[in-house]
Design an enzyme around this catalytic site. Structure first.
Site, short mmCIF file in Angstrom:
data_model
loop_
_atom_site.label_atom_id
_atom_site.label_comp_id
_atom_site.label_asym_id
_atom_site.label_seq_id
_atom_site.Cartn_x
_atom_site.Cartn_y
_atom_site.Cartn_z
N HIS A 52 0.89 -1.18 0.00
CA HIS A 52 0.00 0.00 0.00
C HIS A 52 0.91 1.22 0.00
O HIS A 52 1.72 1.36 0.93
CB HIS A 52 -0.88 0.01 1.25
CG HIS A 52 -1.73 -1.22 1.39
ND1 HIS A 52 -3.05 -1.24 1.04
CD2 HIS A 52 -1.42 -2.48 1.82
CE1 HIS A 52 -3.54 -2.47 1.26
NE2 HIS A 52 -2.57 -3.23 1.72
N HIS A 62 -8.21 -8.20 -0.70
CA HIS A 62 -7.73 -8.75 0.56
C HIS A 62 -8.77 -9.73 1.08
O HIS A 62 -9.96 -9.41 1.11
CB HIS A 62 -7.58 -7.63 1.60
CG HIS A 62 -6.38 -6.77 1.44
ND1 HIS A 62 -6.07 -6.13 0.28
CD2 HIS A 62 -5.39 -6.45 2.33
CE1 HIS A 62 -4.94 -5.44 0.45
NE2 HIS A 62 -4.51 -5.62 1.69
N GLU A 105 -7.02 -12.53 5.83
CA GLU A 105 -5.96 -11.95 6.67
C GLU A 105 -6.40 -12.13 8.12
O GLU A 105 -5.73 -12.79 8.89
CB GLU A 105 -5.78 -10.46 6.33
CG GLU A 105 -4.74 -9.74 7.19
CD GLU A 105 -4.65 -8.23 6.91
OE1 GLU A 105 -5.61 -7.65 6.35
OE2 GLU A 105 -3.61 -7.64 7.26
N ASP A 120 3.38 -5.32 2.28
CA ASP A 120 2.12 -4.74 2.78
C ASP A 120 2.28 -3.24 3.13
O ASP A 120 1.98 -2.39 2.29
CB ASP A 120 1.61 -5.55 3.99
CG ASP A 120 0.11 -5.49 4.15
OD1 ASP A 120 -0.58 -4.88 3.30
OD2 ASP A 120 -0.41 -6.07 5.13
N ASP A 121 2.74 -2.95 4.35
CA ASP A 121 2.90 -1.56 4.80
C ASP A 121 4.27 -1.44 5.46
O ASP A 121 4.39 -1.39 6.70
CB ASP A 121 1.79 -1.21 5.81
CG ASP A 121 0.40 -1.37 5.19
OD1 ASP A 121 0.00 -0.49 4.42
OD2 ASP A 121 -0.24 -2.41 5.46
N1 ADE Z 1 -4.74 -1.27 4.30
C1 ADE Z 1 -3.43 -1.10 4.45
N2 ADE Z 1 -2.88 -2.23 4.93
C2 ADE Z 1 -3.86 -3.14 5.06
C3 ADE Z 1 -3.92 -4.49 5.49
N3 ADE Z 1 -2.85 -5.16 5.92
N4 ADE Z 1 -5.13 -5.10 5.50
C4 ADE Z 1 -6.22 -4.44 5.11
N5 ADE Z 1 -6.21 -3.19 4.71
C5 ADE Z 1 -5.04 -2.52 4.67
ZN ZN Z 2 -2.60 -5.16 2.46
#
Ligand code: ADE
Ligand code: ZN
Length: 335
Positions: free
Chosen positions: A15, A193, A196, A274-275
């Site tokens: 993201h 997604h 998770e 991911d982030d």
């Molecule tokens: N937005 C940013 N990171 C995310 C994640 N790991 N899961 C869901 N939405 C997100």
């Molecule tokens: Zn994500």
């Protein structure tokens, strides 16, 4: 440069707003005259202790307040590309959250043109390529997702596809069937997604109601062996993010991550960050962490990199080129 950094790879689950490092938060806030309650980057980083997905999303959305101008998005994209490239990423299919900016009054055109500026610069300076995937926020109204798709279409935003992110539990994918149908009719690729924090049923629902071509995360498929077998047989890629799963407590620790089980079952797993600004690592850090924890050999690392290329939306010709570079890495590793 480490050997893992030299391994050519494609990133399919990142993201762009999750690449906003604390140092850049402070710099952009200073430029904009926004007062932040942190002395320095380290005190902001110190807040990055998460108990679940929502506890992360709260800070993630809060920090976005510093992203206001086209130039800020350009900076963000360029800095991500630079760091990812240093870790061996040659191409990325990058998520962004247009609604999160639109509801703050930031025009979608500024977001998209800023990101494009940053990635254009990265391409011309060091050959890094990127495509954009606009994610709908599943905890926001469906009508807002439809309006956002309309706006992206009206401004001819150069997006490759659409995705679905934000809080998973309590917001079934089926709510977004209409907007995904519309996106499909526009020729856009579809990913979402699922699995998770939600269980295998969430993954099945995303596949059945949104016609997705990849499942982002998908790790909870391990709880349903028939589903894993189906995903493997149909070559549905899973964009797995190991360090994210640890930091958001989707797994107890990396050693208990289902990655080895998914690989053993023949699932089409890819490794992603991911982030990364929040979870302690970019794509190469995720590769290095799983290599060490599971004692993965070079052939397995090359297989994971290969999977990322096959699962991408790159042209057949570019896929072949990157596959050949990965094979070359593996041969050189054997010498
Ligand atoms: N937005 C940013 N990171 C995310 C994640 N790991 N899961 C869901 N939405 C997100
Ligand atoms: Zn994500």
């Amino acid at each position: 440069m480490t050997r893992i950094q030299e391994l050519p790879k494609v990133e399919l689950h990142v993201h762009i707003e999750g690449t906003l490092e604390p140092e850049l938060v402070l710099e952009l806030a200073r430029d904009a005259g926004i007062d932040l309650p942190y002395r320095d980057a380290e005190s902001l980083r110190g807040r990055y202790v998460f108990s679940n997905l929502q506890s992360f999303l709260d800070i993630y959305y809060e920090n976005m307040a510093v992203l206001r101008r086209r130039h800020d998005f350009g900076r963000l994209a360029y800095e991500y590309a630079r760091r990812a490239h240093a870790g061996g990423v040659v191409h990325a299919e990058v998520f962004f959250d247009p609604q999160a900016h639109r509801i703050r009054g930031v025009p979608v055109t500024d977001v998209v043109s800023g990101l494009t500026d940053g990635f254009d610069r990265a391409r011309s300076e060091f050959g890094f390529t990127a495509e954009l995937i606009a994610c709908f926020l599943r905890d926001r109204p469906v009508a807002e997702a439809i309006a956002t798709l309309d706006e992206l279409t009206a401004c001819e935003a150069p997006i490759l596809g659409v995705g679905l992110d934000s809080a998973e539990v309590g917001y079934p994918a089926s709510l977004f069937a209409e907007v995904f149908d519309r996106a499909g009719a526009l020729g856009l690729r579809r990913v979402a997604h699922a699995g998770e924090e939600g269980g295998p049923e969430s993954i099945r629902m995303a596949m059945d109601t949104l016609a997705v071509e990849r499942v982002d995360h998908g790790i909870r498929s391990v709880d349903d062996p028939a589903l894993v077998a189906e995903l493997a047989a149909d070559s549905v890629p899973l964009t797995v993010c190991p360090l994210s799963n640890v930091r958001l407590q989707a797994v107890t620790d990396l050693a208990s991550h289902p990655l080895p089980d998914l690989l053993a079952a023949g699932a089409h797993v890819t490794i992603n960050s991911d982030d990364p600004a929040y979870f302690g690592g970019y794509a190469d850090d995720n590769f290095a962490a799983v290599a060490e924890t599971f004692d993965l050999d070079d052939a397995t690392l090359a297989r994971l990199a290969h999977n990322s290329v096959s699962a991408s939306f790159l042209s057949a010709e570019r896929k072949e080129q990157v596959h050949a570079r990965i094979d070359h890495w593996l041969e050189a590793a054997a010498d």
